[in-house]
Write a protein that holds these residues in place. Structure first.
Motif, PDB file in Angstrom:
ATOM      1  N   GLY A 180       0.907  -0.810   0.022  1.00 43.78           N
ATOM      2  CA  GLY A 180       0.243   0.021  -0.023  1.00 43.78           C
ATOM      3  C   GLY A 180       1.100   0.968   0.060  1.00 43.78           C
ATOM      4  O   GLY A 180       1.499   1.132   0.686  1.00 43.78           O
ATOM      5  N   HIS A 181       0.263   2.153  -0.447  1.00 41.64           N
ATOM      6  CA  HIS A 181       1.018   3.259  -0.737  1.00 41.64           C
ATOM      7  C   HIS A 181       0.269   4.534   0.845  1.00 41.64           C
ATOM      8  O   HIS A 181      -0.795   4.732   0.654  1.00 41.64           O
ATOM      9  N   ASP A 182       1.165   5.255   1.913  1.00 43.15           N
ATOM     10  CA  ASP A 182       0.457   6.029   2.875  1.00 43.15           C
ATOM     11  C   ASP A 182       1.149   7.818   2.303  1.00 43.15           C
ATOM     12  O   ASP A 182       2.880   7.751   2.190  1.00 43.15           O
ATOM     13  N   TYR A 183      -0.166   8.052   1.295  1.00 44.70           N
ATOM     14  CA  TYR A 183       0.923   9.424   0.886  1.00 44.70           C
ATOM     15  C   TYR A 183       0.709  10.780   2.451  1.00 44.70           C
ATOM     16  O   TYR A 183       1.116  12.296   1.781  1.00 44.70           O
ATOM     17  N   GLY A 184      -0.158  10.378   2.957  1.00 44.30           N
ATOM     18  CA  GLY A 184      -0.569  11.545   4.195  1.00 44.30           C
ATOM     19  C   GLY A 184       0.724  12.327   4.823  1.00 44.30           C
ATOM     20  O   GLY A 184       0.438  13.509   4.924  1.00 44.30           O
ATOM     21  N   THR A 185       1.020  11.464   5.437  1.00 46.65           N
ATOM     22  CA  THR A 185       2.510  12.264   6.537  1.00 46.65           C
ATOM     23  C   THR A 185       3.777  12.800   5.244  1.00 46.65           C
ATOM     24  O   THR A 185       3.557  14.024   5.997  1.00 46.65           O
ATOM     25  N   ILE A 186       3.204  12.813   4.116  1.00 49.97           N
ATOM     26  CA  ILE A 186       4.157  13.353   2.851  1.00 49.97           C
ATOM     27  C   ILE A 186       4.102  14.246   2.613  1.00 49.97           C
ATOM     28  O   ILE A 186       4.315  16.017   2.761  1.00 49.97           O
ATOM     29  N   GLU A 187       2.560  14.154   2.576  1.00 49.51           N
ATOM     30  CA  GLU A 187       1.232  15.994   1.432  1.00 49.51           C
ATOM     31  C   GLU A 187       1.461  16.775   2.726  1.00 49.51           C
ATOM     32  O   GLU A 187       1.182  17.802   2.628  1.00 49.51           O
ATOM     33  N   THR A 188       1.669  16.433   3.546  1.00 52.06           N
ATOM     34  CA  THR A 188       1.291  17.270   5.272  1.00 52.06           C
ATOM     35  C   THR A 188       2.321  18.188   5.873  1.00 52.06           C
ATOM     36  O   THR A 188       2.823  18.595   6.056  1.00 52.06           O
ATOM     37  N   LYS A 189       3.924  17.038   6.024  1.00 50.18           N
ATOM     38  CA  LYS A 189       4.588  17.628   6.509  1.00 50.18           C
ATOM     39  C   LYS A 189       5.896  17.497   5.817  1.00 50.18           C
ATOM     40  O   LYS A 189       7.146  18.508   6.145  1.00 50.18           O
ATOM     41  N   GLY A 190       5.949  17.091   4.344  1.00 47.59           N
ATOM     42  CA  GLY A 190       6.584  17.095   3.796  1.00 47.59           C
ATOM     43  C   GLY A 190       8.207  16.063   4.201  1.00 47.59           C
ATOM     44  O   GLY A 190       7.911  15.892   5.002  1.00 47.59           O
TER      45      GLY A 190
END
Ligand SMILES: O=P(O)(O)OC[C@H]1O[C@H](O)[C@H](O)[C@@H](O)[C@@H]1O
Ligand SMILES: [Fe+2]
Length: 197
Positions: free
Chosen positions: A165-175
């Protein structure tokens, strides 16, 4: 017909990927244009300026082959990051953690020149150089992003567990904690001024 139906995940199949440009004649790629990466580059003014002219460059494309999302299956394909920059920051993929954090991934570089940026939730990070013939191991728990520092497409072949699976949330919010920019003709990592915002 979507990629999942095109291929026989039960009995086996073959699929072509060009060694130089990474493209397949059989499978269909997923494309990410610059407009889909708002806020991900440090220089928002340069980002807006690039899109103002009506031009929306293709930053990267990759193949989602439709592997069953099961631990015994393998997702694989090529990922192609095109050359370019937003301000002085090189074109890159969004990057992600795996939803099942404890799953690694392998990337084999077919052509081009760049880095794989790795970062753990605790903040340990590194840049792994990618050039033709080099394989990069992305360990479990590390977010990963491809960055093209050359003048030609950065082409990699990747394999990971089907259920990762892919978790984009953390990178999108914090970078990421660091970015890769051109300084005096060289690619260097600098702290991300937007990190944690
Ligand atoms: O998922 P992104 O960070 O947008 O990168 C695009 C793709 O790059 C790689 O090739 C990965 O193996 C894919 O799983 C990923 O989806
Ligand atoms: Fe991944």
């Amino acid at each position: 017909m979507g990629n999942a139906e095109k291929f026989d995940w039960v009995r086996g199949f073959t699929c072509d990927f060009d060694l130089v440009n990474g493209l397949s004649k059989t499978a269909e790629s997923t494309k990410r244009y610059l407009s889909q990466m708002k806020g991900m580059y440090a220089d928002d003014a340069a980002f807006d300026k690039m899109l103002e002219g009506g031009d929306d460059p293709l930053v990267y494309e990759f193949y989602e082959m439709g592997a069953p999302e099961l631990p015994g299956d393998l997702a694989f394909g090529t990922s192609i990051t095109y050359p370019g920059k937003v301000g002085d920051e090189y074109f890159m993929t969004k990057g992600h953690f795996h939803t099942i954090l404890d799953t690694g991934e392998v990337y084999y570089c077919l052509s081009g020149h760049g880095y794989m940026l790795l970062e753990s939730p605790e903040g340990d990070w590194s840049l792994q150089e990618m050039k033709a013939g080099e394989a990069v191991y992305v360990p479990k728990r590390y977010a990963h992003r491809s960055i093209n520092i050359g003048d030609t497409p950065l082409v990699t072949f990747f394999v990971f567990r089907g259920d990762a699976g892919h978790d984009y949330g953390t990178i999108e919010t914090k970078g990421y904690r660091n970015l890769v920019v051109e300084k005096g003709g060289k690619a260097v990592a600098v702290p991300n001024p937007k990190w944690g915002e």
